[in-house]
Design an enzyme around this catalytic site. Structure first.
Site, PDB file in Angstrom:
ATOM      1  N   LYS A 193       0.844  -1.196   0.000  1.00 26.53           N
ATOM      2  CA  LYS A 193       0.000   0.000   0.000  1.00 26.53           C
ATOM      3  C   LYS A 193       0.889   1.260   0.000  1.00 26.53           C
ATOM      4  CE  LYS A 193      -3.112  -3.179   0.674  1.00 26.53           C
ATOM      5  NZ  LYS A 193      -3.181  -4.178  -0.377  1.00 26.53           N
TER       6      LYS A 193
HETATM    7  C1  LIG Z   1      -9.315  -4.741  -1.386  1.00 28.71           C
HETATM    8  C2  LIG Z   1      -8.587  -5.366  -0.231  1.00 28.71           C
HETATM    9  N1  LIG Z   1      -9.246  -5.625   0.901  1.00 28.71           N
HETATM   10  C3  LIG Z   1      -8.633  -6.165   1.977  1.00 28.71           C
HETATM   11  C4  LIG Z   1      -7.294  -6.481   1.929  1.00 28.71           C
HETATM   12  C5  LIG Z   1      -6.662  -7.125   3.132  1.00 28.71           C
HETATM   13  O1  LIG Z   1      -5.675  -6.336   3.699  1.00 28.71           O
HETATM   14  P1  LIG Z   1      -4.522  -7.019   4.610  1.00 28.71           P
HETATM   15  O2  LIG Z   1      -3.573  -7.679   3.672  1.00 28.71           O
HETATM   16  O3  LIG Z   1      -3.910  -5.855   5.327  1.00 28.71           O
HETATM   17  O4  LIG Z   1      -5.198  -7.970   5.524  1.00 28.71           O
HETATM   18  C6  LIG Z   1      -6.562  -6.225   0.774  1.00 28.71           C
HETATM   19  C7  LIG Z   1      -5.127  -6.540   0.719  1.00 28.71           C
HETATM   20  O5  LIG Z   1      -4.469  -6.424  -0.264  1.00 28.71           O
HETATM   21  C8  LIG Z   1      -7.213  -5.656  -0.343  1.00 28.71           C
HETATM   22  O6  LIG Z   1      -6.572  -5.410  -1.487  1.00 28.71           O
END
Ligand SMILES: Cc1ncc(COP(=O)(O)O)c(C=O)c1O
Length: 377
Positions: A193
């Site tokens: 990110k």
């Molecule tokens: C659209 C979306 N939602 C949720 C997540 C989940 O985030 P995390 O990897 O921090 O759990 C991601 C991760 O890439 C994502 O792209």
């Protein structure tokens, strides 16, 4: 862009799809927290929450361990569970749907728009039933979805909006930042990110009661009464460590510059990429893109897997962008939906989409090299 297109740049080092920009000042701050011995949910978690809330002009920010825990807590705090339905885009990272399964509710998938990869708002209303409790619109790849339209529909039907802004810190529709539209806005701080804490997530809300309950749930359901711990919920350990928060807080100081620079890189892609078998992403005029991912669509003449390995041989890391969720084994076995016919744009984005490198540490020459390589495919 003449200065770049005139020269053919020779690239030797591998350019990965993504790479976090960890600077000396970030490391210094993390070290400071490590030396303090106060490692779990302390001063920097609070500082990070404060800057997130202020930046988005919302009352509360709650930091947790990742951007899946955020979504899980969001559903929990709203009391969504067995017998309920939650609308999710058919094309997203699978976490968006997994959390719905984790609370025992059912996913109702809606296809995405072929040009923005965001939920197709015109298809939402037909997916709403008496059981629909919430919608999780995703601001895919860092571009705001038509969140104003989603909120208007949710208001009409009395359903909650939980924004999945995992990739979209800094994205806006008509000047308003994503994550501040719905009852809850969810962000990820994963290294892919714009800013990172390693693993991490932030929830935003303007609702005082929701914020209080989120803080309880992330910490085993705890409530302090006269200095004594009481456990009022069966909660989780979804806390963020303080050194992770320090890393994200330090990076957050550069957020506007990061987004600006990524937009400059994206502009170079737009002017330098001219392979007629590749469709470039679209940015609607009322939104801004934060370019967490630069995602192109391949015409049928180009095979995704072949391209990924050809580009790897040219020292360029690429991958498909996100999943067509109903086509994944778990979801196909549970819901038995034919994604190819029911969610054609999601299926296409999954099988013919390609994420190409864009991140803060890249130079404009890197982008030119990638564009020229892709143009010759
Ligand atoms: C659209 C979306 N939602 C949720 C997540 C989940 O985030 P995390 O990897 O921090 O759990 C991601 C991760 O890439 C994502 O792209």
């Amino acid at each position: 862009m003449k200065e770049f297109t005139m020269q053919m740049v020779c690239k030797i080092d591998f350019i990965p799809l993504a790479r976090p920009d960890i600077r000396e000042e970030d490391i210094a701050l993390v070290n400071e927290v490590l030396r303090s011995g106060m490692l779990v949910q302390g001063t920097y978690v609070e500082k990070l929450e404060n800057v997130f809330a202020q930046y988005h002009n919302v009352k509360h920010a709650v930091a947790v361990s990742n951007g899946t825990a955020t979504l899980h807590l969001a559903l929990k705090v709203l009391g969504i569970g067995a017998g309920d339905e939650v609308i999710v885009p058919a094309f997203s990272y699978v976490a968006t749907a997994n959390v719905v399964e984790l609370v025992g509710a059912a996913c109702v998938f809606v296809d995405v728009d072929e040009t923005t990869f965001n939920i197709d708002v015109s298809q939402i209303e037909q997916a709403i039933t008496a059981r629909t409790k919430a919608i999780i619109p995703v601001h895919e790849f860092g571009l705001a979805c038509d969140i104003e339209a989603v909120c208007a529909l949710s208001k009409k039907h009395g359903i909650h909006v939980i924004e999945d802004a995992a990739c979209a810190l800094g994205a806006r529709q008509n000047g308003k930042l994503v994550g501040s539209f719905g009852i809850l806005g969810s962000f990820s701080l994963h290294p892919r990110k714009s800013i990172t804490s390693g693993e991490g997530g932030i929830l935003l809300t303007n609702d005082d009661a929701v914020a209080t309950k989120l803080k309880q749930l992330r910490n085993h359901g705890i409530e302090m009464e006269n200095g004594k711990m009481n456990f009022v919920e069966a909660g989780f350990n979804y806390r963020m460590t303080d050194f992770q928060a320090a890393l994200a807080w330090s990076q957050f100081q550069r957020i506007d510059g990061i987004i600006k620079y990524k937009n400059e890189l994206a502009t170079v892609y737009f002017s330098a990429l001219n392979n007629k078998n590749i469709v470039l992403p679209t940015v609607p005029p009322d939104r801004n893109h934060t370019w967490q991912t630069f995602h192109v669509l391949l015409k049928e003449t180009l095979m995704q897997d072949e391209l990924i390995s050809k580009l790897k041989q040219q020292n360029i890391g690429t991958n498909y962008g996100a999943q067509c969720i109903p086509a994944q084994t778990y979801y196909y076995q549970k819901y038995g939906l034919n994604a190819f016919t029911l969610f054609p744009n999601s299926y296409k984005a999954y099988t013919q989409g390609l994420a190409i490198p864009i991140y803060e540490r890249m130079t404009k020459d890197d982008i030119i090299y990638i564009a020229q390589t892709i143009n010759q495919l």
